[in-house]
Design a protein around this motif. Sequence first.
Motif, PDB file in Angstrom:
ATOM      1  N   ALA A  38      35.255  30.405  57.422  1.00  0.00           N
ATOM      2  CA  ALA A  38      36.247  30.454  56.345  1.00  0.00           C
ATOM      3  C   ALA A  38      35.815  31.450  55.287  1.00  0.00           C
ATOM      4  O   ALA A  38      34.702  31.369  54.765  1.00  0.00           O
ATOM      5  CB  ALA A  38      36.438  29.073  55.719  1.00  0.00           C
ATOM      6  N   ASN A  39      36.703  32.397  55.006  1.00  0.00           N
ATOM      7  CA  ASN A  39      36.457  33.385  53.969  1.00  0.00           C
ATOM      8  C   ASN A  39      37.407  33.168  52.801  1.00  0.00           C
ATOM      9  O   ASN A  39      38.579  32.840  52.993  1.00  0.00           O
ATOM     10  CB  ASN A  39      36.656  34.804  54.519  1.00  0.00           C
ATOM     11  N   TYR A  40      36.875  33.378  51.592  1.00  0.00           N
ATOM     12  CA  TYR A  40      37.657  33.251  50.365  1.00  0.00           C
ATOM     13  C   TYR A  40      37.550  34.573  49.594  1.00  0.00           C
ATOM     14  O   TYR A  40      36.805  34.680  48.623  1.00  0.00           O
ATOM     15  CB  TYR A  40      37.139  32.093  49.510  1.00  0.00           C
ATOM     16  N   PRO A  41      38.271  35.607  50.065  1.00  0.00           N
ATOM     17  CA  PRO A  41      38.205  36.909  49.386  1.00  0.00           C
ATOM     18  C   PRO A  41      39.014  36.875  48.088  1.00  0.00           C
ATOM     19  O   PRO A  41      40.184  36.492  48.084  1.00  0.00           O
ATOM     20  CB  PRO A  41      38.826  37.865  50.404  1.00  0.00           C
ATOM     21  N   LEU A  42      38.393  37.280  47.002  1.00  0.00           N
ATOM     22  CA  LEU A  42      39.037  37.279  45.692  1.00  0.00           C
ATOM     23  C   LEU A  42      39.104  38.704  45.156  1.00  0.00           C
ATOM     24  O   LEU A  42      38.151  39.473  45.307  1.00  0.00           O
ATOM     25  CB  LEU A  42      38.252  36.403  44.709  1.00  0.00           C
ATOM     26  N   PRO A  43      40.208  39.070  44.529  1.00  0.00           N
ATOM     27  CA  PRO A  43      40.309  40.417  43.976  1.00  0.00           C
ATOM     28  C   PRO A  43      39.208  40.688  42.950  1.00  0.00           C
ATOM     29  O   PRO A  43      38.802  39.778  42.209  1.00  0.00           O
ATOM     30  CB  PRO A  43      41.689  40.423  43.307  1.00  0.00           C
ATOM     31  N   ALA A  44      38.721  41.908  42.931  1.00  0.00           N
ATOM     32  CA  ALA A  44      37.747  42.292  41.908  1.00  0.00           C
ATOM     33  C   ALA A  44      38.335  41.985  40.533  1.00  0.00           C
ATOM     34  O   ALA A  44      39.510  42.243  40.280  1.00  0.00           O
ATOM     35  CB  ALA A  44      37.434  43.774  42.025  1.00  0.00           C
ATOM     36  N   GLY A  45      37.517  41.407  39.672  1.00  0.00           N
ATOM     37  CA  GLY A  45      37.979  41.057  38.342  1.00  0.00           C
ATOM     38  C   GLY A  45      38.558  39.666  38.234  1.00  0.00           C
ATOM     39  O   GLY A  45      39.010  39.261  37.154  1.00  0.00           O
ATOM     40  N   SER A  46      38.567  38.906  39.350  1.00  0.00           N
ATOM     41  CA  SER A  46      39.102  37.545  39.310  1.00  0.00           C
ATOM     42  C   SER A  46      38.389  36.713  38.251  1.00  0.00           C
ATOM     43  O   SER A  46      37.181  36.863  38.030  1.00  0.00           O
ATOM     44  CB  SER A  46      38.938  36.867  40.673  1.00  0.00           C
ATOM     45  N   ASP A  47      39.147  35.816  37.605  1.00  0.00           N
ATOM     46  CA  ASP A  47      38.533  35.008  36.559  1.00  0.00           C
ATOM     47  C   ASP A  47      37.752  33.843  37.176  1.00  0.00           C
ATOM     48  O   ASP A  47      37.834  33.555  38.372  1.00  0.00           O
ATOM     49  CB  ASP A  47      39.572  34.502  35.552  1.00  0.00           C
ATOM     50  N   ASN A  48      36.991  33.167  36.344  1.00  0.00           N
ATOM     51  CA  ASN A  48      36.101  32.130  36.828  1.00  0.00           C
ATOM     52  C   ASN A  48      36.851  30.902  37.331  1.00  0.00           C
ATOM     53  O   ASN A  48      36.370  30.189  38.213  1.00  0.00           O
ATOM     54  CB  ASN A  48      35.116  31.741  35.727  1.00  0.00           C
ATOM     55  N   THR A  49      38.033  30.642  36.768  1.00  0.00           N
ATOM     56  CA  THR A  49      38.835  29.526  37.258  1.00  0.00           C
ATOM     57  C   THR A  49      39.146  29.700  38.736  1.00  0.00           C
ATOM     58  O   THR A  49      39.008  28.769  39.544  1.00  0.00           O
ATOM     59  CB  THR A  49      40.142  29.408  36.452  1.00  0.00           C
ATOM     60  N   ARG A  50      39.537  30.900  39.098  1.00  0.00           N
ATOM     61  CA  ARG A  50      39.868  31.176  40.492  1.00  0.00           C
ATOM     62  C   ARG A  50      38.632  31.075  41.382  1.00  0.00           C
ATOM     63  O   ARG A  50      38.703  30.578  42.513  1.00  0.00           O
ATOM     64  CB  ARG A  50      40.492  32.571  40.591  1.00  0.00           C
ATOM     65  N   TRP A  51      37.489  31.513  40.870  1.00  0.00           N
ATOM     66  CA  TRP A  51      36.257  31.448  41.661  1.00  0.00           C
ATOM     67  C   TRP A  51      35.879  29.993  41.935  1.00  0.00           C
ATOM     68  O   TRP A  51      35.549  29.623  43.067  1.00  0.00           O
ATOM     69  CB  TRP A  51      35.115  32.164  40.937  1.00  0.00           C
ATOM     70  N   PHE A  52      35.951  29.150  40.928  1.00  0.00           N
ATOM     71  CA  PHE A  52      35.570  27.756  41.119  1.00  0.00           C
ATOM     72  C   PHE A  52      36.596  26.990  41.946  1.00  0.00           C
ATOM     73  O   PHE A  52      36.254  26.005  42.604  1.00  0.00           O
ATOM     74  CB  PHE A  52      35.316  27.083  39.772  1.00  0.00           C
ATOM     75  N   GLU A  53      37.838  27.438  41.972  1.00  0.00           N
ATOM     76  CA  GLU A  53      38.819  26.849  42.880  1.00  0.00           C
ATOM     77  C   GLU A  53      38.424  27.127  44.329  1.00  0.00           C
ATOM     78  O   GLU A  53      38.545  26.253  45.199  1.00  0.00           O
ATOM     79  CB  GLU A  53      40.213  27.413  42.588  1.00  0.00           C
ATOM     80  N   ILE A 103      32.473  33.119  49.720  1.00  0.00           N
ATOM     81  CA  ILE A 103      33.331  33.438  48.568  1.00  0.00           C
ATOM     82  C   ILE A 103      32.885  34.806  48.067  1.00  0.00           C
ATOM     83  O   ILE A 103      31.715  34.979  47.696  1.00  0.00           O
ATOM     84  CB  ILE A 103      33.170  32.386  47.444  1.00  0.00           C
ATOM     85  N   HIS A 104      33.795  35.776  48.024  1.00  0.00           N
ATOM     86  CA  HIS A 104      33.335  37.140  47.786  1.00  0.00           C
ATOM     87  C   HIS A 104      34.478  38.033  47.314  1.00  0.00           C
ATOM     88  O   HIS A 104      35.656  37.655  47.349  1.00  0.00           O
ATOM     89  CB  HIS A 104      32.750  37.722  49.077  1.00  0.00           C
ATOM     90  N   GLY A 105      34.102  39.241  46.920  1.00  0.00           N
ATOM     91  CA  GLY A 105      35.091  40.241  46.548  1.00  0.00           C
ATOM     92  C   GLY A 105      35.900  40.687  47.754  1.00  0.00           C
ATOM     93  O   GLY A 105      35.379  40.823  48.867  1.00  0.00           O
ATOM     94  N   ASP A 106      37.184  40.907  47.548  1.00  0.00           N
ATOM     95  CA  ASP A 106      38.106  41.283  48.617  1.00  0.00           C
ATOM     96  C   ASP A 106      37.604  42.541  49.336  1.00  0.00           C
ATOM     97  O   ASP A 106      37.395  43.583  48.701  1.00  0.00           O
ATOM     98  CB  ASP A 106      39.485  41.549  48.008  1.00  0.00           C
ATOM     99  N   PRO A 107      37.405  42.475  50.668  1.00  0.00           N
ATOM    100  CA  PRO A 107      36.872  43.632  51.387  1.00  0.00           C
ATOM    101  C   PRO A 107      37.794  44.848  51.403  1.00  0.00           C
ATOM    102  O   PRO A 107      37.367  45.933  51.801  1.00  0.00           O
ATOM    103  CB  PRO A 107      36.633  43.085  52.803  1.00  0.00           C
ATOM    104  N   ARG A 108      39.029  44.706  50.971  1.00  0.00           N
ATOM    105  CA  ARG A 108      39.887  45.891  50.887  1.00  0.00           C
ATOM    106  C   ARG A 108      39.375  46.875  49.839  1.00  0.00           C
ATOM    107  O   ARG A 108      39.655  48.073  49.919  1.00  0.00           O
ATOM    108  CB  ARG A 108      41.320  45.467  50.579  1.00  0.00           C
ATOM    109  N   THR A 109      38.611  46.360  48.883  1.00  0.00           N
ATOM    110  CA  THR A 109      38.055  47.251  47.843  1.00  0.00           C
ATOM    111  C   THR A 109      36.549  47.099  47.675  1.00  0.00           C
ATOM    112  O   THR A 109      35.920  47.955  47.049  1.00  0.00           O
ATOM    113  CB  THR A 109      38.712  46.972  46.477  1.00  0.00           C
ATOM    114  N   GLU A 110      35.955  46.029  48.214  1.00  0.00           N
ATOM    115  CA  GLU A 110      34.554  45.716  47.931  1.00  0.00           C
ATOM    116  C   GLU A 110      33.699  45.757  49.195  1.00  0.00           C
ATOM    117  O   GLU A 110      34.141  45.369  50.280  1.00  0.00           O
ATOM    118  CB  GLU A 110      34.447  44.327  47.283  1.00  0.00           C
TER     119      GLU A 110
END
Length: 343
Positions: free
Chosen positions: A246-261, A218-225
Amino acid sequence: MRCFHSPLHRGHAGTHEIYRGELVPCFEKPERADFVLQAFQRAGLGEVSAPEDHGLAPIERIHAPRYLAFLARVWDAWAAQGGTRDLLPAVWPTRGFRDDIEPDNLVAQLGLYSFDSGSPITAGTWTAALAGAHCALTAQAAVAQGARAAFSLARPPGHHAGTDFYGGYCFLNHAAIAAQAFVDGGAARVALLDVDYHHGNGTQQIFYQRSDVLFQSIHGDPRTEYPFYLGHADETGAGTGLGFNANYPLPAGSDNTRWFEALEAACRRIVAHGAEALVVSLGVDTFEGDPISRFHLRTPEFKRLGARLAALGLPTVFVLEGGYAVAEIGDNVVSVLAGFEGG
């Protein structure tokens, strides 16, 4: 919870790195582990012990002998040339260049075995990284012998290091070494979960074509991170490993709800995998105050992370990775471990 720690980590004390084109003081510094150790002891979570020496054989199960030989000799070779400052690479064999022949030139060797200019090699780098691998192996052995969980408190971190390359402050992949030790000890299925802000590219590369170790990040989206070139959702494994990455790339600034999902999705896959043991690449640079990351977890939410991992009911090894808000790193790491113990 047993904790394994070696003061030899302090030998890796880089003075500078290149970050966004500038020469800056190293973010990855000895104080990181010192603060975690102090917080662990203050919380009374368990005994702190020195690691056992497991030799090179279990490390060679993950890393190429040529690469290990380079790490072991590079500083002495540099010193023999009169070098005293930290070693940083300046040239890399990108597409179209050969990497099967090791150059005699020391600067060229640095580029052959690295992928960034942010990971200085110092006089004590090899000793510190080796001690870190032994911490992870000793933690794994404790869990294999019946402990519910153990914590490898070591630095430099490891999840960016691949079979034969270093970068991202990482030289030996401690989490991968621990996972391999579970497999070599008889586990048919192991789960390795990376919760660091940055994708565990080295760990993915190591296990990408294998089905015995399920790797998830679970990590910051590699397009920017960082590390930019790996960590996309469509990277699902290859060959016999297809479906076991399995990768779970999340946009920088994602809120905690999305991270815990994303965490919940990863936990469901661990259960479906039928994992017999869990290794956690425990980076806490998902903290809202981290200077080089852009998620928003707070200290109490790290406790929630630990409790969710405990609910998996698996023998678990925690391996320290990133976290560069140095003043808070101890509380954040201990919050995860306390959440696990409470869970």
